[in-house]
Design a protein around this motif. Structure first.
Motif, PDB file in Angstrom:
ATOM      1  N   LEU A   1      -9.358   8.660  -2.256  1.00 39.71           N
ATOM      2  CA  LEU A   1     -10.284   8.299  -1.261  1.00 39.71           C
ATOM      3  C   LEU A   1     -11.125   6.996  -1.441  1.00 39.71           C
ATOM      4  O   LEU A   1     -11.795   6.662  -0.458  1.00 39.71           O
ATOM      5  N   SER A   2     -11.445   6.527  -2.649  1.00 44.47           N
ATOM      6  CA  SER A   2     -12.126   5.512  -3.016  1.00 44.47           C
ATOM      7  C   SER A   2     -11.525   4.252  -2.443  1.00 44.47           C
ATOM      8  O   SER A   2     -10.396   4.303  -2.060  1.00 44.47           O
ATOM      9  N   GLY A   3     -12.449   3.041  -2.551  1.00 47.20           N
ATOM     10  CA  GLY A   3     -11.872   1.874  -2.025  1.00 47.20           C
ATOM     11  C   GLY A   3     -10.731   1.585  -2.928  1.00 47.20           C
ATOM     12  O   GLY A   3      -9.634   1.131  -2.380  1.00 47.20           O
ATOM     13  N   PRO A   4     -10.871   1.184  -4.418  1.00 43.82           N
ATOM     14  CA  PRO A   4      -9.578   1.005  -5.167  1.00 43.82           C
ATOM     15  C   PRO A   4      -8.555   1.862  -5.144  1.00 43.82           C
ATOM     16  O   PRO A   4      -7.355   1.448  -5.119  1.00 43.82           O
ATOM     17  N   ALA A   5      -8.564   3.134  -4.630  1.00 45.90           N
ATOM     18  CA  ALA A   5      -7.428   3.991  -4.316  1.00 45.90           C
ATOM     19  C   ALA A   5      -6.866   3.498  -3.096  1.00 45.90           C
ATOM     20  O   ALA A   5      -5.485   3.613  -2.907  1.00 45.90           O
ATOM     21  N   LEU A   6      -7.477   2.992  -1.913  1.00 45.21           N
ATOM     22  CA  LEU A   6      -6.924   2.721  -0.764  1.00 45.21           C
ATOM     23  C   LEU A   6      -6.162   1.289  -0.832  1.00 45.21           C
ATOM     24  O   LEU A   6      -4.964   1.043  -0.471  1.00 45.21           O
ATOM     25  N   ALA A   7      -6.871   0.477  -1.807  1.00 48.69           N
ATOM     26  CA  ALA A   7      -6.120  -0.733  -2.156  1.00 48.69           C
ATOM     27  C   ALA A   7      -4.685  -0.568  -2.875  1.00 48.69           C
ATOM     28  O   ALA A   7      -3.925  -1.242  -2.566  1.00 48.69           O
ATOM     29  N   MET A   8      -5.044   0.265  -3.914  1.00 48.23           N
ATOM     30  CA  MET A   8      -3.704   0.622  -4.582  1.00 48.23           C
ATOM     31  C   MET A   8      -2.687   1.299  -3.712  1.00 48.23           C
ATOM     32  O   MET A   8      -1.216   0.899  -3.934  1.00 48.23           O
ATOM     33  N   GLU A   9      -3.069   1.972  -2.769  1.00 46.61           N
ATOM     34  CA  GLU A   9      -1.906   2.467  -1.838  1.00 46.61           C
ATOM     35  C   GLU A   9      -1.420   1.577  -1.079  1.00 46.61           C
ATOM     36  O   GLU A   9      -0.157   1.590  -0.712  1.00 46.61           O
ATOM     37  N   CYS A  10      -2.053   0.444  -0.730  1.00 40.27           N
ATOM     38  CA  CYS A  10      -1.563  -0.564   0.162  1.00 40.27           C
ATOM     39  C   CYS A  10      -0.802  -1.551  -0.568  1.00 40.27           C
ATOM     40  O   CYS A  10       0.220  -1.800  -0.124  1.00 40.27           O
ATOM     41  N   ASP A  11      -1.314  -2.061  -1.526  1.00 39.09           N
ATOM     42  CA  ASP A  11      -0.958  -3.133  -2.484  1.00 39.09           C
ATOM     43  C   ASP A  11      -0.303  -2.745  -3.868  1.00 39.09           C
ATOM     44  O   ASP A  11       0.227  -3.734  -4.675  1.00 39.09           O
ATOM     45  N   GLY A  12      -0.118  -1.614  -4.325  1.00 43.56           N
ATOM     46  CA  GLY A  12       0.505  -1.259  -5.633  1.00 43.56           C
ATOM     47  C   GLY A  12      -0.626  -1.291  -6.455  1.00 43.56           C
ATOM     48  O   GLY A  12      -1.811  -1.725  -6.507  1.00 43.56           O
ATOM     49  N   PRO A  13      -0.101  -0.799  -7.634  1.00 43.75           N
ATOM     50  CA  PRO A  13      -0.910  -0.753  -8.852  1.00 43.75           C
ATOM     51  C   PRO A  13      -1.704  -1.992  -9.492  1.00 43.75           C
ATOM     52  O   PRO A  13      -1.056  -3.126  -9.310  1.00 43.75           O
ATOM     53  N   GLY A  14      -2.866  -2.024  -9.706  1.00 42.69           N
ATOM     54  CA  GLY A  14      -3.516  -3.210 -10.067  1.00 42.69           C
ATOM     55  C   GLY A  14      -4.395  -3.584  -9.060  1.00 42.69           C
ATOM     56  O   GLY A  14      -5.501  -4.305  -9.319  1.00 42.69           O
ATOM     57  N   ALA A  15      -4.114  -3.244  -7.719  1.00 43.54           N
ATOM     58  CA  ALA A  15      -4.950  -3.829  -6.556  1.00 43.54           C
ATOM     59  C   ALA A  15      -6.302  -2.822  -6.557  1.00 43.54           C
ATOM     60  O   ALA A  15      -6.091  -1.563  -6.834  1.00 43.54           O
ATOM     61  N   ARG A  16      -7.673  -3.521  -6.346  1.00 46.44           N
ATOM     62  CA  ARG A  16      -8.628  -2.884  -6.254  1.00 46.44           C
ATOM     63  C   ARG A  16      -9.672  -3.136  -5.037  1.00 46.44           C
ATOM     64  O   ARG A  16     -10.390  -2.438  -4.781  1.00 46.44           O
ATOM     65  N   ASP A  17      -9.259  -4.264  -4.375  1.00 50.58           N
ATOM     66  CA  ASP A  17     -10.138  -4.688  -3.510  1.00 50.58           C
ATOM     67  C   ASP A  17      -9.526  -4.380  -2.192  1.00 50.58           C
ATOM     68  O   ASP A  17      -8.517  -4.697  -1.470  1.00 50.58           O
ATOM     69  N   ALA A  18     -10.165  -3.353  -1.180  1.00 49.37           N
ATOM     70  CA  ALA A  18      -9.588  -2.950   0.079  1.00 49.37           C
ATOM     71  C   ALA A  18     -10.470  -3.585   1.238  1.00 49.37           C
ATOM     72  O   ALA A  18     -10.140  -3.372   2.481  1.00 49.37           O
ATOM     73  N   SER A  19     -11.304  -4.507   1.011  1.00 53.05           N
ATOM     74  CA  SER A  19     -12.013  -5.012   2.008  1.00 53.05           C
ATOM     75  C   SER A  19     -11.412  -5.717   3.241  1.00 53.05           C
ATOM     76  O   SER A  19     -11.729  -5.838   4.334  1.00 53.05           O
ATOM     77  N   GLN A  20     -10.145  -6.412   2.877  1.00 51.18           N
ATOM     78  CA  GLN A  20      -9.242  -6.893   3.827  1.00 51.18           C
ATOM     79  C   GLN A  20      -8.179  -6.155   4.555  1.00 51.18           C
ATOM     80  O   GLN A  20      -7.646  -6.859   5.592  1.00 51.18           O
ATOM     81  N   ILE A  21      -8.191  -5.041   4.213  1.00 52.50           N
ATOM     82  CA  ILE A  21      -6.841  -4.043   4.715  1.00 52.50           C
ATOM     83  C   ILE A  21      -7.129  -3.867   6.192  1.00 52.50           C
ATOM     84  O   ILE A  21      -6.325  -3.833   6.882  1.00 52.50           O
ATOM     85  N   PRO A  22      -8.656  -3.584   6.767  1.00 52.93           N
ATOM     86  CA  PRO A  22      -8.593  -3.262   8.172  1.00 52.93           C
ATOM     87  C   PRO A  22      -8.246  -4.611   8.754  1.00 52.93           C
ATOM     88  O   PRO A  22      -7.619  -4.444   9.945  1.00 52.93           O
ATOM     89  N   ALA A  23      -8.527  -5.667   8.759  1.00 52.25           N
ATOM     90  CA  ALA A  23      -8.368  -7.056   9.499  1.00 52.25           C
ATOM     91  C   ALA A  23      -6.801  -7.114   9.132  1.00 52.25           C
ATOM     92  O   ALA A  23      -6.242  -7.623  10.159  1.00 52.25           O
ATOM     93  N   ARG A  24      -6.398  -6.777   8.120  1.00 59.81           N
ATOM     94  CA  ARG A  24      -4.786  -7.075   8.114  1.00 59.81           C
ATOM     95  C   ARG A  24      -3.944  -6.002   9.103  1.00 59.81           C
ATOM     96  O   ARG A  24      -3.204  -6.539   9.642  1.00 59.81           O
ATOM     97  N   ALA A  25      -4.485  -4.835   9.154  1.00 61.83           N
ATOM     98  CA  ALA A  25      -3.812  -3.710   9.865  1.00 61.83           C
ATOM     99  C   ALA A  25      -4.240  -4.123  11.273  1.00 61.83           C
ATOM    100  O   ALA A  25      -3.084  -4.306  12.056  1.00 61.83           O
TER     101      ALA A  25
ATOM    102  N   SER B   1      -4.197  -7.276  12.462  1.00 62.14           N
ATOM    103  CA  SER B   1      -3.421  -8.397  12.855  1.00 62.14           C
ATOM    104  C   SER B   1      -1.780  -8.152  12.794  1.00 62.14           C
ATOM    105  O   SER B   1      -0.965  -8.829  12.914  1.00 62.14           O
ATOM    106  N   GLY B   2      -1.607  -6.687  12.628  1.00 63.41           N
ATOM    107  CA  GLY B   2      -0.218  -6.466  12.624  1.00 63.41           C
ATOM    108  C   GLY B   2       0.486  -6.083  11.423  1.00 63.41           C
ATOM    109  O   GLY B   2       1.780  -5.893  11.504  1.00 63.41           O
ATOM    110  N   ASP B   3      -0.223  -6.070  10.362  1.00 63.44           N
ATOM    111  CA  ASP B   3       0.430  -5.746   9.059  1.00 63.44           C
ATOM    112  C   ASP B   3       0.699  -4.354   8.955  1.00 63.44           C
ATOM    113  O   ASP B   3      -0.315  -3.216   8.847  1.00 63.44           O
TER     114      ASP B   3
END
Length: 297
Positions: free
Chosen positions: A186-210, A212-214
């Motif tokens: 549930l943490s931000g880094p966990a959301l980033a990893m779920e979206c962009d794979g191991p090593g990703a930690r920044d989830a701040s742009q995920i809502p905007a990407r979604a 825009s159709g990502d």
């Protein structure tokens, strides 16, 4: 005392706030958190003295820390700011300032702030949720923090993800040494990893990407909301709070509070599921306000 000082001791910054009679904000300052324990104590003591000099009065002092004081030893435990662990923080700071200091977990301070005069003002049982770099929680009942026998109440980030699905196995390892902790989902880094794979930690742009159709970003957000709903359903089955307040950076996810009740419905042990879930009122100021409210009117 007419004035209340709250201090939020974080890993990177220390914030001090003075509340006047009735809870109005009188003064606020921020400074970087020093690396050492003694230096942190001196910095907080200096901030308190400076604030009292400006208001011309002595105030009560409450501190929110990213851990808790062990009732067994009187020492800080479970703090992710490692310099605090193993020290009698409240006693040491009290000796510097020559008065009693009240200390509480920062998530508890968040919940107390929102229950006192925030988004859950007037509610009897409040569960405060912090979703950011970690996953924390606090419980307030009738205006008072519920800490529990071992001062563990609200630590839902280290219970296992409820009702895990086959595609969620094996469960993720947590820094605490166990597997399946909600913080790892549930943490931000966990959301980033779920979206962009191991090593990703920044989830701040995920809502905007979604938005825009990502499709990958949208799928990650949907899965995160489902997991959050399962976690909150487990809390609801035990505590059944009047209000659940969402805090931390992920509380700003669009429509999250509105979509959670329907997602929780299949997991709540009731014929109806109408939890009152709201975003916080005071944002990242809730922690320092709650620290000040450790001394109620």
């Amino acid at each position: 005392m007419s004035y209340r000082i709250g201090v939020d001791l974080g890993g990177t910054k220390i914030e001090i706030l003075v509340l006047g009679p009735g809870g109005n904000e009188v003064l606020r300052r921020r400074t970087a958190t020093p690396a050492g324990y003694a230096q942190a104590l001196d910095t907080i003591a200096s901030l308190v003295r400076q604030a009292e000099a400006e208001i011309g009065a002595t105030a009560s002092v409450g501190i929110g820390i990213p851990g808790s004081i062990s009732p067994a030893t009187g020492l800080v435990k479970n703090a992710n700011s490692n310099a605090l662990n193993g020290h009698p923080f409240d006693r040491d700071l009290g000796a510097l300032l020559h008065r009693e200091i009240r200390v509480a977990n920062d998530a508890n301070c968040f919940a107390l702030s929102e229950a006192t005069d925030g988004a859950a003002a007037g509610a009897r049982v409040v569960f405060g949720v912090i979703l950011g770099t970690g996953c924390g929680g606090g419980i307030v009942v009738n205006g008072h923090i519920l800490e529990g026998r071992h001062r563990l109440a609200g630590e839902w980030g280290h219970i296992s993800l409820p009702w895990p699905r086959m595609d969620e196995m094996p469960m993720r390892l947590c820094w605490c040494g166990r597997a399946g902790c909600l913080e790892t989902y549930l943490s931000g880094p966990a959301l980033a990893m779920e979206c962009d794979g191991p090593g990703a930690r920044d989830a701040s742009q995920i809502p905007a990407r979604a938005a825009s159709g990502d499709a990958q970003a949208a799928a990650a957000l949907a899965l995160h909301a489902n997991r959050l709903a399962r976690g909150l359903a487990a809390i609801t089955n035990i505590l059944d709070p009047d209000v659940i307040v969402l805090g931390g950076g992920l509380s700003n996810l669009p429509s999250l509070a509105a979509t959670l009740p329907a997602l929780m419905q299949p997991y709540v042990f009731s014929d109806t599921c109408t939890p009152h879930i709201v975003r916080n009122l005071y944002g990242d100021s809730s922690g320092v306000r709650g620290a000040a409210w450790l001394w109620p009117e």
